[in-house]
Design a protein around this motif. Sequence first.
Motif, PDB file in Angstrom:
ATOM      1  N   TYR A 147       0.816  -1.215   0.000  1.00 36.78           N
ATOM      2  CA  TYR A 147       0.000   0.000   0.000  1.00 36.78           C
ATOM      3  C   TYR A 147       0.846   1.260   0.000  1.00 36.78           C
ATOM      4  O   TYR A 147       0.455   2.286   0.548  1.00 36.78           O
ATOM      5  CB  TYR A 147      -0.956  -0.020   1.195  1.00 36.78           C
ATOM      6  CG  TYR A 147      -2.081  -1.011   1.015  1.00 36.78           C
ATOM      7  CD1 TYR A 147      -3.129  -0.757   0.144  1.00 36.78           C
ATOM      8  CD2 TYR A 147      -2.077  -2.226   1.701  1.00 36.78           C
ATOM      9  CE1 TYR A 147      -4.147  -1.672  -0.049  1.00 36.78           C
ATOM     10  CE2 TYR A 147      -3.100  -3.149   1.521  1.00 36.78           C
ATOM     11  CZ  TYR A 147      -4.124  -2.870   0.641  1.00 36.78           C
ATOM     12  OH  TYR A 147      -5.148  -3.776   0.450  1.00 36.78           O
ATOM     13  N   ARG A 155      -3.219   0.109  -8.473  1.00 38.36           N
ATOM     14  CA  ARG A 155      -4.287  -0.751  -7.944  1.00 38.36           C
ATOM     15  C   ARG A 155      -3.986  -2.251  -8.092  1.00 38.36           C
ATOM     16  O   ARG A 155      -4.894  -3.070  -8.210  1.00 38.36           O
ATOM     17  CB  ARG A 155      -5.629  -0.425  -8.628  1.00 38.36           C
ATOM     18  CG  ARG A 155      -6.099   0.990  -8.375  1.00 38.36           C
ATOM     19  CD  ARG A 155      -7.396   1.296  -9.136  1.00 38.36           C
ATOM     20  NE  ARG A 155      -8.498   0.480  -8.651  1.00 38.36           N
ATOM     21  CZ  ARG A 155      -9.279   0.786  -7.624  1.00 38.36           C
ATOM     22  NH1 ARG A 155      -9.059   1.898  -6.934  1.00 38.36           N
ATOM     23  NH2 ARG A 155     -10.281   0.000  -7.268  1.00 38.36           N
ATOM     24  N   THR A 157      -2.489  -4.239  -5.790  1.00 34.29           N
ATOM     25  CA  THR A 157      -2.838  -4.922  -4.546  1.00 34.29           C
ATOM     26  C   THR A 157      -4.342  -5.163  -4.466  1.00 34.29           C
ATOM     27  O   THR A 157      -4.789  -6.250  -4.061  1.00 34.29           O
ATOM     28  CB  THR A 157      -2.365  -4.098  -3.334  1.00 34.29           C
ATOM     29  OG1 THR A 157      -0.932  -3.959  -3.393  1.00 34.29           O
ATOM     30  CG2 THR A 157      -2.750  -4.760  -2.024  1.00 34.29           C
ATOM     31  N   ARG A 158      -5.107  -4.179  -4.852  1.00 35.72           N
ATOM     32  CA  ARG A 158      -6.569  -4.333  -4.855  1.00 35.72           C
ATOM     33  C   ARG A 158      -6.987  -5.503  -5.741  1.00 35.72           C
ATOM     34  O   ARG A 158      -7.803  -6.343  -5.346  1.00 35.72           O
ATOM     35  CB  ARG A 158      -7.211  -3.037  -5.367  1.00 35.72           C
ATOM     36  CG  ARG A 158      -8.716  -3.124  -5.673  1.00 35.72           C
ATOM     37  CD  ARG A 158      -9.535  -3.103  -4.425  1.00 35.72           C
ATOM     38  NE  ARG A 158     -10.952  -3.324  -4.696  1.00 35.72           N
ATOM     39  CZ  ARG A 158     -11.918  -3.107  -3.814  1.00 35.72           C
ATOM     40  NH1 ARG A 158     -11.621  -2.649  -2.609  1.00 35.72           N
ATOM     41  NH2 ARG A 158     -13.183  -3.340  -4.113  1.00 35.72           N
ATOM     42  N   ARG A 159      -6.421  -5.607  -6.935  1.00 33.26           N
ATOM     43  CA  ARG A 159      -6.796  -6.679  -7.854  1.00 33.26           C
ATOM     44  C   ARG A 159      -6.295  -8.042  -7.371  1.00 33.26           C
ATOM     45  O   ARG A 159      -6.943  -9.066  -7.590  1.00 33.26           O
ATOM     46  CB  ARG A 159      -6.286  -6.361  -9.263  1.00 33.26           C
ATOM     47  CG  ARG A 159      -6.998  -5.155  -9.867  1.00 33.26           C
ATOM     48  CD  ARG A 159      -6.690  -4.952 -11.331  1.00 33.26           C
ATOM     49  NE  ARG A 159      -5.305  -4.599 -11.564  1.00 33.26           N
ATOM     50  CZ  ARG A 159      -4.467  -5.310 -12.302  1.00 33.26           C
ATOM     51  NH1 ARG A 159      -4.865  -6.451 -12.876  1.00 33.26           N
ATOM     52  NH2 ARG A 159      -3.223  -4.912 -12.475  1.00 33.26           N
ATOM     53  N   LEU A 161      -6.137  -8.867  -4.219  1.00 31.41           N
ATOM     54  CA  LEU A 161      -7.101  -9.241  -3.190  1.00 31.41           C
ATOM     55  C   LEU A 161      -8.399  -9.757  -3.802  1.00 31.41           C
ATOM     56  O   LEU A 161      -9.024 -10.681  -3.265  1.00 31.41           O
ATOM     57  CB  LEU A 161      -7.401  -8.043  -2.283  1.00 31.41           C
ATOM     58  CG  LEU A 161      -6.341  -7.690  -1.237  1.00 31.41           C
ATOM     59  CD1 LEU A 161      -6.776  -6.467  -0.438  1.00 31.41           C
ATOM     60  CD2 LEU A 161      -6.086  -8.865  -0.292  1.00 31.41           C
ATOM     61  N   GLU A 162      -8.806  -9.189  -4.918  1.00 32.34           N
ATOM     62  CA  GLU A 162     -10.017  -9.666  -5.584  1.00 32.34           C
ATOM     63  C   GLU A 162      -9.850 -11.115  -6.043  1.00 32.34           C
ATOM     64  O   GLU A 162     -10.785 -11.916  -5.947  1.00 32.34           O
ATOM     65  CB  GLU A 162     -10.355  -8.751  -6.760  1.00 32.34           C
ATOM     66  CG  GLU A 162     -10.847  -7.370  -6.331  1.00 32.34           C
ATOM     67  CD  GLU A 162     -10.971  -6.394  -7.482  1.00 32.34           C
ATOM     68  OE1 GLU A 162     -11.598  -5.333  -7.289  1.00 32.34           O
ATOM     69  OE2 GLU A 162     -10.426  -6.682  -8.579  1.00 32.34           O
ATOM     70  N   ARG A 182      -9.029   1.645   1.855  1.00 35.17           N
ATOM     71  CA  ARG A 182      -9.805   1.569   0.613  1.00 35.17           C
ATOM     72  C   ARG A 182     -10.363   0.175   0.396  1.00 35.17           C
ATOM     73  O   ARG A 182     -11.448   0.003  -0.185  1.00 35.17           O
ATOM     74  CB  ARG A 182      -8.893   1.946  -0.563  1.00 35.17           C
ATOM     75  CG  ARG A 182      -9.519   1.842  -1.954  1.00 35.17           C
ATOM     76  CD  ARG A 182      -8.447   1.737  -3.017  1.00 35.17           C
ATOM     77  NE  ARG A 182      -7.668   0.501  -2.885  1.00 35.17           N
ATOM     78  CZ  ARG A 182      -6.556   0.250  -3.573  1.00 35.17           C
ATOM     79  NH1 ARG A 182      -6.075   1.160  -4.413  1.00 35.17           N
ATOM     80  NH2 ARG A 182      -5.923  -0.898  -3.397  1.00 35.17           N
ATOM     81  N   ASP A 183      -9.642  -0.850   0.883  1.00 39.34           N
ATOM     82  CA  ASP A 183     -10.004  -2.238   0.610  1.00 39.34           C
ATOM     83  C   ASP A 183     -10.708  -2.907   1.787  1.00 39.34           C
ATOM     84  O   ASP A 183     -10.748  -4.140   1.886  1.00 39.34           O
ATOM     85  CB  ASP A 183      -8.752  -3.035   0.227  1.00 39.34           C
ATOM     86  CG  ASP A 183      -8.134  -2.532  -1.068  1.00 39.34           C
ATOM     87  OD1 ASP A 183      -8.846  -1.892  -1.852  1.00 39.34           O
ATOM     88  OD2 ASP A 183      -6.934  -2.790  -1.285  1.00 39.34           O
ATOM     89  N   ILE A 186     -13.300  -5.715   0.989  1.00 47.14           N
ATOM     90  CA  ILE A 186     -12.805  -7.081   0.775  1.00 47.14           C
ATOM     91  C   ILE A 186     -12.236  -7.658   2.065  1.00 47.14           C
ATOM     92  O   ILE A 186     -12.571  -8.778   2.469  1.00 47.14           O
ATOM     93  CB  ILE A 186     -11.726  -7.103  -0.323  1.00 47.14           C
ATOM     94  CG1 ILE A 186     -12.288  -6.605  -1.652  1.00 47.14           C
ATOM     95  CG2 ILE A 186     -11.149  -8.509  -0.485  1.00 47.14           C
ATOM     96  CD1 ILE A 186     -11.260  -6.516  -2.757  1.00 47.14           C
TER      97      ILE A 186
END
Length: 368
Positions: A147, A155, A157-159, A161-162, A182-183, A186
Amino acid sequence: MGFEEANAGWMVPEHRRRGRAALSNIANRFDPYAVERVDDGWESGAEAELPPLRTEVALENPRRIITRNSSPDLSFDRSINAYRGCEHGCIYCFARPSHAYLGFSPGLDFETRLVAKPGAPERLAAELRSASYEVAPIAMGTNTDPYQPIERTHRITRRLLEVLRAHNHPVGIVTKGSLIERDLDILGEMGWEGLARVGISVTTLNADLARRMEPRVPSPARRLKMIERLAGAGVQVRVMASPMIPGLTDHEMEKILESARDAGAVAASYIVLRLPREVSPLFRDWLEANVPDRAARVMARVREMHGGRDYDPEWGRRMKGQGTHAALLSHRFEVACKRLGLKRNLPPLRCDLFRVPPAPGDQLDLFG
C-alpha cells in the motif's frame, strides 16, 4: 578496503532529496567500480541546478508471482510482492539490498526508481488454478509495502485481493499505508471468515522522528487510526513494534503496544533493528545527519545486540538479537503483552474454504 568504505556514495543535495530518507545513492554490491564525485571546476554549481528527485515507475511482467521461502525465522512459506522498491523510503528497510539485483542503488534509487507488476493478478489466478497447487496462507508486504503511494494509481494490490477473495484463499498483509482502508470491503469480509489478517508496523509514536525516518509513511497517529478502522471492519490486527532501534525508539515499546491495544489490536510482535549489506552505511549516514548526538550510542548498542557486528545474519538471532540488552527487550515485551492482553500467536487462517472459481468456458459439475 571493505564494502562500506569502497562503496560510499556522495551526498545528494537536500533540495533534491526532500521527502526522502536516504542521503545518497550508494553503489550496490554488484558494481565493479566505486564512483566518487569530484568538482574539477568545469561544472561548479551544476548539482544545485538539478531538479528534485521524482518517483519513476517501470513495468515488469513476471512469469511467476508467488515466491517461496524456507526460512525458519518466518511463519509463512509463500509471499507476493506487487512492487519492487518502496516510495515510503524507510531508512532502516531491510529490503533495500534487493534493489541491487536490478542494477539500482539501495539508496535513493530504492525510494524513487520503482517497478510495478500490473500482470500480477492474472499470474496469481493462473498459479492458484494449477492442479498441483496446495493452499497455505499467502503473505503480502514482506519485502515492499503493498500500500505504498503508487498503489493508488496502479491498484495491483486491490486486484490481487479480488483474486484471493474469489478463491477464498487466506492472506496476511503487513503495511504502514493508510490506503489499506480503501479495501476494507474485501478485507472485512475475509476477516470475518477467518481468511485475512493484517499487521500494522508502528516504529515510534514521535511524529517528528517518524517523518525523518519514514518520510512518506502515514504519521503514527494515523496508523493507530488504521488499526481502529480495520478492527472495526472485522479484521484481526497485529501491531508490529518493528524495528526496535536501541537507543532511539526502544524506550517506546510499552507505549506503542498499549496505544495499539487501545485502538483495537489483538496481537503483537517486534523485531530488533537489522542492517544487512548496504543498509548499514545508509543508516549510519542518516544517524549522523539527523541525531548526531545519539549516533555513536545507537550503533554501539546495535553491535552489542548483533555479536559485535552491524548485522548478524544467523537464523534465530537476526530478528531478536543477542546479549543483555536483547534479553531485556524480550522480557519487557513479554511482560507488556501479558499486562495488555496481547497475543503472540493467533489461530491459523482458514484453508478449508479454498476453491477455484469456474472460468469462462469451464465445464460445470452437474452435482457440485
